[in-house]
Design an enzyme around this catalytic site. Structure first.
Site, mmCIF file in Angstrom:
data_model
loop_
_atom_site.group_PDB
_atom_site.id
_atom_site.type_symbol
_atom_site.label_atom_id
_atom_site.label_comp_id
_atom_site.label_asym_id
_atom_site.label_seq_id
_atom_site.Cartn_x
_atom_site.Cartn_y
_atom_site.Cartn_z
ATOM 1 N N ARG A 187 0.829 -1.205 0.000
ATOM 2 C CA ARG A 187 0.000 0.000 0.000
ATOM 3 C C ARG A 187 0.872 1.267 0.000
ATOM 4 O O ARG A 187 0.551 2.251 -0.654
ATOM 5 C CB ARG A 187 -0.941 -0.010 1.203
ATOM 6 C CG ARG A 187 -2.118 0.916 1.033
ATOM 7 C CD ARG A 187 -3.118 0.768 2.155
ATOM 8 N NE ARG A 187 -4.070 -0.281 1.904
ATOM 9 C CZ ARG A 187 -4.325 -1.289 2.724
ATOM 10 N NH1 ARG A 187 -3.684 -1.376 3.860
ATOM 11 N NH2 ARG A 187 -5.216 -2.196 2.413
ATOM 12 N N GLY A 188 1.977 1.229 0.726
ATOM 13 C CA GLY A 188 2.879 2.384 0.790
ATOM 14 C C GLY A 188 3.432 2.752 -0.578
ATOM 15 O O GLY A 188 3.476 3.932 -0.954
#
Length: 352
Positions: free
Chosen positions: A289-290
């Site tokens: 997600r980062g």
């Protein structure tokens, strides 16, 4: 006549461009408005630092949107992803729909809200006796195509936070009761705020927010005086104050709209994408997600500056906002201020 006058009356909103300081929060909000798929923003900071004022101000700044008149989901007249099932059915049946213009919805979620209030409810009795899917829309329906603001999100029940984050990520809300299911669009920018003294969100929930902005009380006495004076002047004569900032507001509004239109054409080079993933890997960020959010936010920032190609400076500007809240493995740890992210970013990108 009095009723019409009351309808015309609107509570004046403090102009976004008049807000002094709090650059992290303002940038995060602007980027999420340009690309809602960034995944919302969590704003943590001291009490009385203008969190609510800033969020209302960005909603007020944005241009009006076109909706299908009297539709409870603020359905878009032509975009299938942004319309409720009733509107879709009307279009299939060849019905002529009336359009309307409204300000971007800005919905406040109260701390004591129940799941039914948030998601909406199905009238089971009506469904069983009359065979009609009678749905009472909740706050997620009202927030479609707008902003949903949750103050003190760290005090909200984890189950409700999960529902909000799921809807924000998927863009849909599904309500199921006694075998009856209703699904409607719920595309909104989720904005949470809280005070760190009252506890942090669990790392698993925090990771679901696209960005994390920190705000602190202004320490400089001259700047504090300026903030107090601006607020006092606004309270004394809000209409004049809004007029003074009209040009700046219009310029920023145009910038955001242009960035929204340009976003699809913005590219980020392969080498830069690899380096972003290197930073995430070295920081031991769980999941991908980062990486995804950093890529999206960098593109939104480039679009905001009118460019079609992401640069290292674009990434430098947003990477801390995207990663600092993903480093915490232990719920008892505090969130990194950004120094760790900044240090690794400079190492990987070979900057001084």
């Amino acid at each position: 006549m009095v009723t019409q006058d009351l309808k015309k009356f609107e509570t004046p909103v403090f102009p976004f461009t008049a807000i002094v300081g709090q650059e992290e929060m303002k940038l995060a909000l602007q980027l999420n408005v340009i690309d809602p798929k960034i995944g919302g923003v969590m704003i943590m900071g001291d009490r009385g630092t203008g969190k609510s004022t800033t969020i209302r101000a960005i909603a007020d700044l944005l241009p009006e949107i076109t909706i299908v008149k009297d539709d409870p989901f603020n359905s878009h007249p032509t975009d299938l992803d942004l319309m409720g099932n009733d509107v879709k059915q009307s279009i299939i049946n060849g019905e002529k729909l009336q359009n309307d213009f409204i300000k971007i919805p800005m919905i406040d979620l109260p701390l004591g809200a129940t799941e039914d209030r948030v998601c909406g409810t199905i009238d089971i009795e009506k469904a069983l006796t009359e065979g009609i899917k009678a749905f009472e829309p909740g706050l997620l329906a009202k927030a479609n195509r707008g902003l949903l603001y949750v103050d003190e999100v760290n005090l909200l029940d984890d189950h409700l936070v999960d529902i909000l984050l799921d809807s924000a990520a998927s863009g849909w809300n599904t309500v199921e009761r006694e075998g009856i299911s209703i699904r409607h669009p719920a595309r909104f920018v989720l904005v949470g705020s809280g005070n760190p003294e009252e506890g942090e969100l669990r790392p698993q929930l925090l990771d679901r927010f696209g960005m994390h902005a920190e705000i602190r009380t202004v320490k400089d006495p001259i700047l504090r005086v300026k903030v107090v004076e601006e607020r006092t002047s606004f309270d004394q004569n809000p209409n004049l104050w809004i007029e003074n900032y009209a040009e700046e507001q219009s310029k920023l509004r145009d910038n955001i709209v242009n960035a929204q239109n340009l976003l699809a054409d913005v590219t980020i080079g392969y080498e830069l994408r690899v380096k972003i993933s290197e930073v995430c890997s070295k920081l031991d960020v769980d999941g991908l997600r980062g990486d995804i959010v950093t890529n999206r936010a960098a593109k939104a920032y480039a679009a905001y500056n009118g460019r079609q190609e992401v640069t290292v400076n674009d990434i430098a500007k947003i990477i801390t906002l995207c990663l600092r809240h993903r480093l915490r493995k232990d719920p008892l740890e505090t969130i990194d201020s950004g120094s760790k992210v900044d240090k690794v970013f400079k190492e990987i990108f070979e900057l001084d």
